[in-house]
Design a protein around this motif. Structure first.
Motif, PDB file in Angstrom:
ATOM      1  N   LEU A   1       0.864  -1.184   0.000  1.00 45.26           N
ATOM      2  CA  LEU A   1       0.000   0.000   0.000  1.00 45.26           C
ATOM      3  C   LEU A   1       0.898   1.231   0.000  1.00 45.26           C
ATOM      4  CD1 LEU A   1      -2.717   1.483   0.268  1.00 45.26           C
ATOM      5  CD2 LEU A   1      -2.537   1.181   2.757  1.00 45.26           C
ATOM      6  N   VAL A   2       0.729   2.088  -0.988  1.00 44.82           N
ATOM      7  CA  VAL A   2       1.529   3.308  -1.129  1.00 44.82           C
ATOM      8  C   VAL A   2       0.644   4.488  -0.765  1.00 44.82           C
ATOM      9  CG1 VAL A   2       2.900   4.741  -2.675  1.00 44.82           C
ATOM     10  CG2 VAL A   2       2.922   2.239  -2.940  1.00 44.82           C
ATOM     11  N   LEU A   3       1.016   5.190   0.280  1.00 45.80           N
ATOM     12  CA  LEU A   3       0.309   6.403   0.713  1.00 45.80           C
ATOM     13  C   LEU A   3       1.125   7.612   0.261  1.00 45.80           C
ATOM     14  CD1 LEU A   3      -0.718   5.453   4.370  1.00 45.80           C
ATOM     15  CD2 LEU A   3      -2.036   5.165   2.261  1.00 45.80           C
ATOM     16  N   ILE A   4       0.498   8.513  -0.467  1.00 49.73           N
ATOM     17  CA  ILE A   4       1.179   9.705  -0.960  1.00 49.73           C
ATOM     18  C   ILE A   4       0.702  10.911  -0.162  1.00 49.73           C
ATOM     19  CG2 ILE A   4       1.566  11.199  -2.961  1.00 49.73           C
ATOM     20  CD1 ILE A   4       1.153   8.825  -4.746  1.00 49.73           C
ATOM     21  N   SER A   5       1.653  11.586   0.473  1.00 54.68           N
ATOM     22  CA  SER A   5       1.407  12.788   1.284  1.00 54.68           C
ATOM     23  C   SER A   5       0.406  12.546   2.403  1.00 54.68           C
ATOM     24  CB  SER A   5       0.920  13.948   0.395  1.00 54.68           C
ATOM     25  OG  SER A   5       1.842  14.243  -0.613  1.00 54.68           O
ATOM     26  N   PRO A   6       0.518  11.445   3.150  1.00 54.33           N
ATOM     27  CA  PRO A   6      -0.396  11.264   4.284  1.00 54.33           C
ATOM     28  C   PRO A   6      -0.004  12.186   5.434  1.00 54.33           C
ATOM     29  CG  PRO A   6       1.204   9.515   4.274  1.00 54.33           C
ATOM     30  CD  PRO A   6       1.475  10.328   3.036  1.00 54.33           C
ATOM     31  N   GLU A   7      -0.994  12.586   6.207  1.00 53.81           N
ATOM     32  CA  GLU A   7      -0.752  13.393   7.390  1.00 53.81           C
ATOM     33  C   GLU A   7      -1.038  12.556   8.632  1.00 53.81           C
ATOM     34  OE1 GLU A   7      -2.747  17.127   7.114  1.00 53.81           O
ATOM     35  OE2 GLU A   7      -2.057  17.502   5.068  1.00 53.81           O
ATOM     36  N   ALA A   8      -1.024  13.202   9.790  1.00 53.70           N
ATOM     37  CA  ALA A   8      -1.111  12.468  11.051  1.00 53.70           C
ATOM     38  C   ALA A   8      -2.352  11.593  11.158  1.00 53.70           C
ATOM     39  CB  ALA A   8      -1.048  13.459  12.214  1.00 53.70           C
ATOM     40  N   PRO A   9      -3.560  12.047  10.750  1.00 55.78           N
ATOM     41  CA  PRO A   9      -4.734  11.157  10.889  1.00 55.78           C
ATOM     42  C   PRO A   9      -4.594   9.859  10.105  1.00 55.78           C
ATOM     43  CG  PRO A   9      -5.432  13.424  10.572  1.00 55.78           C
ATOM     44  CD  PRO A   9      -3.962  13.397  10.339  1.00 55.78           C
ATOM     45  N   SER A  10      -4.115   9.931   8.869  1.00 57.49           N
ATOM     46  CA  SER A  10      -3.965   8.712   8.068  1.00 57.49           C
ATOM     47  C   SER A  10      -2.888   7.802   8.640  1.00 57.49           C
ATOM     48  CB  SER A  10      -3.620   9.079   6.619  1.00 57.49           C
ATOM     49  OG  SER A  10      -4.636   9.859   6.046  1.00 57.49           O
ATOM     50  N   LEU A  11      -1.777   8.391   9.089  1.00 58.27           N
ATOM     51  CA  LEU A  11      -0.704   7.567   9.647  1.00 58.27           C
ATOM     52  C   LEU A  11      -1.152   6.880  10.926  1.00 58.27           C
ATOM     53  CD1 LEU A  11       2.358   9.927   9.093  1.00 58.27           C
ATOM     54  CD2 LEU A  11       1.760   7.874   7.795  1.00 58.27           C
ATOM     55  N   SER A  12      -1.939   7.556  11.763  1.00 56.62           N
ATOM     56  CA  SER A  12      -2.387   6.942  13.010  1.00 56.62           C
ATOM     57  C   SER A  12      -3.294   5.755  12.763  1.00 56.62           C
ATOM     58  CB  SER A  12      -3.115   7.990  13.857  1.00 56.62           C
ATOM     59  OG  SER A  12      -4.301   8.428  13.199  1.00 56.62           O
ATOM     60  N   VAL A  13      -3.958   5.711  11.604  1.00 59.35           N
ATOM     61  CA  VAL A  13      -4.866   4.607  11.280  1.00 59.35           C
ATOM     62  C   VAL A  13      -4.113   3.471  10.597  1.00 59.35           C
ATOM     63  CG1 VAL A  13      -6.860   3.947   9.886  1.00 59.35           C
ATOM     64  CG2 VAL A  13      -6.891   6.085  11.169  1.00 59.35           C
ATOM     65  N   PHE A  14      -3.293   3.775   9.586  1.00 58.50           N
ATOM     66  CA  PHE A  14      -2.631   2.738   8.794  1.00 58.50           C
ATOM     67  C   PHE A  14      -1.273   2.322   9.370  1.00 58.50           C
ATOM     68  CE2 PHE A  14      -5.478   4.461   5.495  1.00 58.50           C
ATOM     69  CZ  PHE A  14      -6.013   3.284   5.011  1.00 58.50           C
ATOM     70  N   ALA A  15      -0.523   3.254   9.932  1.00 62.55           N
ATOM     71  CA  ALA A  15       0.826   2.942  10.424  1.00 62.55           C
ATOM     72  C   ALA A  15       1.101   3.756  11.679  1.00 62.55           C
ATOM     73  CB  ALA A  15       1.864   3.243   9.343  1.00 62.55           C
ATOM     74  N   PRO A  16       0.614   3.287  12.832  1.00 64.09           N
ATOM     75  CA  PRO A  16       0.803   4.082  14.061  1.00 64.09           C
ATOM     76  C   PRO A  16       2.258   4.318  14.412  1.00 64.09           C
ATOM     77  CG  PRO A  16      -0.847   2.346  14.364  1.00 64.09           C
ATOM     78  CD  PRO A  16      -0.183   2.078  13.054  1.00 64.09           C
ATOM     79  N   GLY A  17       3.173   3.447  13.960  1.00 68.69           N
ATOM     80  CA  GLY A  17       4.575   3.625  14.309  1.00 68.69           C
ATOM     81  C   GLY A  17       5.242   4.749  13.556  1.00 68.69           C
ATOM     82  N   ILE A  18       4.669   5.191  12.438  1.00 62.42           N
ATOM     83  CA  ILE A  18       5.256   6.273  11.639  1.00 62.42           C
ATOM     84  C   ILE A  18       4.555   7.583  12.022  1.00 62.42           C
ATOM     85  CG2 ILE A  18       5.718   7.112   9.309  1.00 62.42           C
ATOM     86  CD1 ILE A  18       5.499   4.239   8.329  1.00 62.42           C
ATOM     87  N   THR A  19       5.349   8.608  12.256  1.00 59.96           N
ATOM     88  CA  THR A  19       4.791   9.899  12.647  1.00 59.96           C
ATOM     89  C   THR A  19       5.337  10.986  11.723  1.00 59.96           C
ATOM     90  OG1 THR A  19       6.575  10.269  14.245  1.00 59.96           O
ATOM     91  CG2 THR A  19       4.546   9.237  15.066  1.00 59.96           C
TER      92      THR A  19
END
Length: 407
Positions: free
Chosen positions: A125-143
């Protein structure tokens, strides 16, 4: 009394001929045709498709058609989905790469539903320009990397070395990375370090399901794909599996569970360019009216195109008065003409085109032996109230004039 028949004169038409109408209206017709052609041209240009940035169908500078075309030439299967259900099905497929540009444009409820989908094995899954809400849902370890003041860090896209062990980055080498910067988790891989953060981070779970976070998709655009190692990095990130699925949602549509939009009216279907065209047409009409209005000069006396008998003119004017029921105007015209004829006969001078009422009435009374008040009422009185009174009034004027001329 003997009536003498006269031959009627041939009627002369003063209506404009077809040639005259053409000469008068040809410029207006030409102007209308030009406006129509311009409108059609604007409509044709406005009807061209408008693609959002990083659209795999777009040949524009910010589109991503080139990288998708290269992947198709390598044998990959590519397709686009535009609904949440189709995206969830693509995430569940094994051996697929799913691209989700700007995921934060989706609602938090939609993101959570998508994160709960059990992704297929050996997928990315490639996320382009995700911000904090998307990262907290898909990849909590990435901030998102932030400054000491809590402001998200970002960097301009520029060529930087990979400095990581990610195979795709090692193969591409120097590439243009920028946009939002991220802090990887303990088991994540960060590449292309910039200002204390990473514009590319990869996360892998035990099921060989990968998550790639890109701070910007500029390296995938048609304009920048041929620069540095952008093409190698883009093909590596998007072409590592047998099929590529690109999510192209209608972000203007209401999310599931949101209240429906109001029913669209007829004006909502009119393209925006036509409102400007209507304004230009109104302005052109005003300018044309101003142009034509300035051409009207002073009244010019011209000879009639045909000789008209005085009796016909009198009858025509009388019919106009009769049709308009203008008995007062007719009576005033007859009184004024009578006064102008009687004043020279009685020796009453005309001052400013009109005789003195007292002197004229006194002279008429002395000549005919009438009461001056009755003469004044006849020459300066009230208008008749109906057609019969108008006829009696005319007879009285004729009788008075004959008595003055033949006492």
């Amino acid at each position: 009394m003997t009536l003498t028949a006269t031959r009627p004169e041939p009627a002369t038409s003063i209506s404009p001929t077809r040639r005259q109408l053409w000469l008068r209206s040809r410029w207006f017709l030409l102007f209308a045709v030009l406006l129509l052609l311009v409108g059609l041209l604007v409509a044709g240009l406005g009807g061209s498709p408008q693609y959002p940035p990083l659209d795999p169908r777009s040949p524009d500078r910010d589109g991503a058609r080139a990288v998708v075309h290269l992947l198709e030439n390598q044998g990959l299967t590519t397709r686009t989905v535009d609904t949440e259900e189709a995206l969830a099905a693509a995430l569940a497929e094994p051996g697929s790469t799913v691209v989700l540009p700007e995921p934060d444009l989706l609602s938090l409820t939609q993101l959570r539903r998508l994160a709960q989908v059990r992704r297929g094995s050996d997928s990315r899954l490639v996320l382009i320009s995700p911000e904090a809400p998307s990262l907290s849902v898909f990849a909590p370890g990435i901030t998102v990397a932030t400054t000491p003041g809590g402001i998200p860090k970002s960097a301009g896209s520029t060529g930087v070395p990979a400095e990581c062990r990610l195979p795709e980055a090692v193969l591409a080498g120097h590439a243009e990375l920028g946009g939002l910067l991220y802090q990887p988790g303990a088991d994540d891989t960060g590449c292309y370090p910039r200002s204390g953060g990473y514009p590319l981070v990869r996360h892998t779970d035990p099921g060989f399901r990968e998550l790639v976070v890109l701070g910007s998709g500029r390296l995938l655009s048609n304009e920048r794909l041929a620069e540095d190692g952008n093409a190698a990095l883009g093909l590596g990130l998007l072409g590592s599996h047998r099929q590529l699925v690109w999510y192209l949602p209608d972000y203007t549509a209401p999310a599931s569970g949101a209240p429906a939009r109001a029913q669209r009216t007829l004006t909502d279907y009119i393209p925006e360019g036509w409102s400007w065209a209507g304004l230009q047409l109104a302005l052109a009409a005003m300018l044309a009216a101003f142009w034509r209005g300035r051409r009207l000069g002073p009244v010019v006396t011209e000879n009639l195109p045909a000789v008209v008998r005085a009796s016909e003119t009198t009858e025509g004017r009388a019919r106009l008065y009769q049709r308009a029921r203008a008995r007062g105007r007719a009576a005033d015209a007859l009184r004024q003409a009578t006064r102008h004829r009687l004043a020279p006969v009685l020796g009453v001078p005309l001052t400013a085109g009109e005789a003195d009422p007292v002197a004229l009435c006194a002279a008429v009374a002395d000549r005919c032996g009438h009461n001056a008040a009755e003469v004044h009422e006849l020459l300066y009185g009230t208008p008749p109230t109906d057609d019969a009174a108008l006829v009696r009034f005319i007879d009285a004027l004729d009788a008075l004039e004959r008595q003055v001329r033949q006492p």
